[in-house]
Design a protein around this motif. Sequence first.
Motif, PDB file in Angstrom:
ATOM      1  N   UNK A  59     -11.575  30.762  -8.720  1.00 48.15           N
ATOM      2  CA  UNK A  59     -10.501  31.318  -8.881  1.00 48.15           C
ATOM      3  C   UNK A  59      -9.361  30.961 -10.103  1.00 48.15           C
ATOM      4  N   UNK A  60      -9.975  31.243 -11.236  1.00 52.00           N
ATOM      5  CA  UNK A  60      -9.275  31.013 -12.271  1.00 52.00           C
ATOM      6  C   UNK A  60      -9.262  29.563 -12.762  1.00 52.00           C
ATOM      7  N   UNK A  61     -10.285  28.836 -12.424  1.00 52.21           N
ATOM      8  CA  UNK A  61      -9.953  27.327 -12.902  1.00 52.21           C
ATOM      9  C   UNK A  61      -9.442  26.359 -11.716  1.00 52.21           C
ATOM     10  N   UNK A  62      -8.937  27.007 -10.619  1.00 49.69           N
ATOM     11  CA  UNK A  62      -8.344  26.124  -9.673  1.00 49.69           C
ATOM     12  C   UNK A  62      -9.393  25.427  -8.863  1.00 49.69           C
ATOM     13  N   UNK A  63     -10.592  25.842  -8.721  1.00 50.07           N
ATOM     14  CA  UNK A  63     -11.574  25.536  -7.787  1.00 50.07           C
ATOM     15  C   UNK A  63     -12.727  25.062  -8.676  1.00 50.07           C
ATOM     16  N   UNK A  64     -13.057  23.963  -8.487  1.00 47.00           N
ATOM     17  CA  UNK A  64     -14.612  23.190  -9.285  1.00 47.00           C
ATOM     18  C   UNK A  64     -15.550  22.840  -8.349  1.00 47.00           C
ATOM     19  N   UNK A  65     -16.677  23.516  -8.378  1.00 44.07           N
ATOM     20  CA  UNK A  65     -17.960  23.062  -7.570  1.00 44.07           C
ATOM     21  C   UNK A  65     -19.040  22.403  -8.445  1.00 44.07           C
ATOM     22  N   UNK A  66     -19.450  21.482  -7.775  1.00 41.45           N
ATOM     23  CA  UNK A  66     -20.407  20.674  -8.302  1.00 41.45           C
ATOM     24  C   UNK A  66     -21.797  20.680  -7.412  1.00 41.45           C
ATOM     25  N   UNK A  67     -23.018  20.818  -7.770  1.00 42.39           N
ATOM     26  CA  UNK A  67     -24.212  20.904  -6.816  1.00 42.39           C
ATOM     27  C   UNK A  67     -25.259  19.903  -7.582  1.00 42.39           C
TER      28      UNK A  67
END
Length: 91
Positions: A59-67
């Motif tokens: 979302x254009x940098x609005x959400x960050x996901x880390x696994x």
Amino acid sequence: MSSQSAAANKIPGAYLTEAEGLPFSTATGMVSNRKMKEAGQHPRRMDRFRTKAKFATLLDGLVSVEELRNDKGRPFSSTIRTFDREKRTWS
């Protein structure tokens, strides 16, 4: 980015500025971790281990996901961060 457009991005509801973004927008690498050996023990009594981390933004940098994956390649942890455009903070 001009100072005028940088100022415009700080208004509530605007997308995040470069300074507000997370530095690892899309990356894969090894990270160091620490875990307490037993709850309530002294902080120096920690198990230390490395994991493979994969980061992605949506979302254009609005959400960050880390696994995070263990040494056998199995997933064991994840984090999702979201940027509040009204408060200008990450959660």
